[in-house]
Design a protein around this motif. Sequence first.
Motif, PDB file in Angstrom:
ATOM      1  N   THR A 134       2.758   0.214   4.906  1.00 19.71           N
ATOM      2  CA  THR A 134       2.442  -0.237   6.243  1.00 19.71           C
ATOM      3  C   THR A 134       2.165  -1.672   6.273  1.00 19.71           C
ATOM      4  O   THR A 134       2.053  -2.088   7.618  1.00 19.71           O
ATOM      5  CB  THR A 134       1.141   0.558   6.785  1.00 19.71           C
ATOM      6  OG1 THR A 134      -0.051   0.205   5.962  1.00 19.71           O
ATOM      7  CG2 THR A 134       1.441   2.126   6.818  1.00 19.71           C
ATOM      8  N   GLU A 157      -1.590   9.535  10.238  1.00 22.42           N
ATOM      9  CA  GLU A 157      -1.939   9.064   8.899  1.00 22.42           C
ATOM     10  C   GLU A 157      -3.290   9.664   8.369  1.00 22.42           C
ATOM     11  O   GLU A 157      -4.208   9.894   8.893  1.00 22.42           O
ATOM     12  CB  GLU A 157      -2.346   7.483   8.911  1.00 22.42           C
ATOM     13  CG  GLU A 157      -2.600   6.684   7.767  1.00 22.42           C
ATOM     14  CD  GLU A 157      -2.842   5.311   7.839  1.00 22.42           C
ATOM     15  OE1 GLU A 157      -3.301   4.666   6.846  1.00 22.42           O
ATOM     16  OE2 GLU A 157      -2.557   4.714   8.890  1.00 22.42           O
ATOM     17  N   ASN A 189       1.003  -1.172  -0.137  1.00 19.44           N
ATOM     18  CA  ASN A 189      -0.247  -0.090   0.007  1.00 19.44           C
ATOM     19  C   ASN A 189       0.940   1.408  -0.039  1.00 19.44           C
ATOM     20  O   ASN A 189       1.986   1.079   0.191  1.00 19.44           O
ATOM     21  CB  ASN A 189      -0.863  -0.139   1.240  1.00 19.44           C
ATOM     22  CG  ASN A 189      -0.320   0.136   2.469  1.00 19.44           C
ATOM     23  OD1 ASN A 189       0.603   0.514   2.637  1.00 19.44           O
ATOM     24  ND2 ASN A 189      -1.063  -0.441   3.611  1.00 19.44           N
ATOM     25  N   ARG A 205       0.596   4.791   2.271  1.00 21.68           N
ATOM     26  CA  ARG A 205      -0.175   5.457   3.127  1.00 21.68           C
ATOM     27  C   ARG A 205       0.889   6.790   3.238  1.00 21.68           C
ATOM     28  O   ARG A 205       1.963   6.812   3.539  1.00 21.68           O
ATOM     29  CB  ARG A 205      -0.261   4.805   4.496  1.00 21.68           C
ATOM     30  CG  ARG A 205      -1.064   3.386   4.248  1.00 21.68           C
ATOM     31  CD  ARG A 205      -2.447   3.490   3.599  1.00 21.68           C
ATOM     32  NE  ARG A 205      -3.158   4.163   4.623  1.00 21.68           N
ATOM     33  CZ  ARG A 205      -4.557   4.707   3.944  1.00 21.68           C
ATOM     34  NH1 ARG A 205      -4.757   4.546   3.012  1.00 21.68           N
ATOM     35  NH2 ARG A 205      -5.219   5.366   4.931  1.00 21.68           N
TER      36      ARG A 205
END
Length: 126
Positions: A110, A81, A72, A74
């Motif tokens: 993450t 976040e 991912n 992020r």
Amino acid sequence: MRRLVPLTALLMLVASGCGSDNESPGRTVTVKPGKTLSVVADEYKFDPSTIVLTGGGKLTVELDNQGTLAHNLRVFEGSDEIGGTPTFAGGEPRAGTLDLKPGEYEFLCTVGDHADLGMKGKLEVR
């Protein structure tokens, strides 16, 4: 003489990869608000690794996971976040849209220890 220029360029490229530090600085991309930026994910890196957004506003990040593992992207402002893409296996790209104000941010994967292994980058809004 024609062969000297490509050979010199090749030697400069090889020499730039030499050194004791295994971590390369990566590529920097500058983008304007309202645009979509494609970021490639692979074990264990992002390309580009530095993003500069000129002016605050919306930025859509499309993550193309070319790795064999799930990844991912992020985005964090300090320890908060603030958004990014979902976690997904390699194959199709996925996107996330962020509304950013001027400042410095960090983006990372993450999943597991991927960030510790190098999947992180810098996002600066000027």
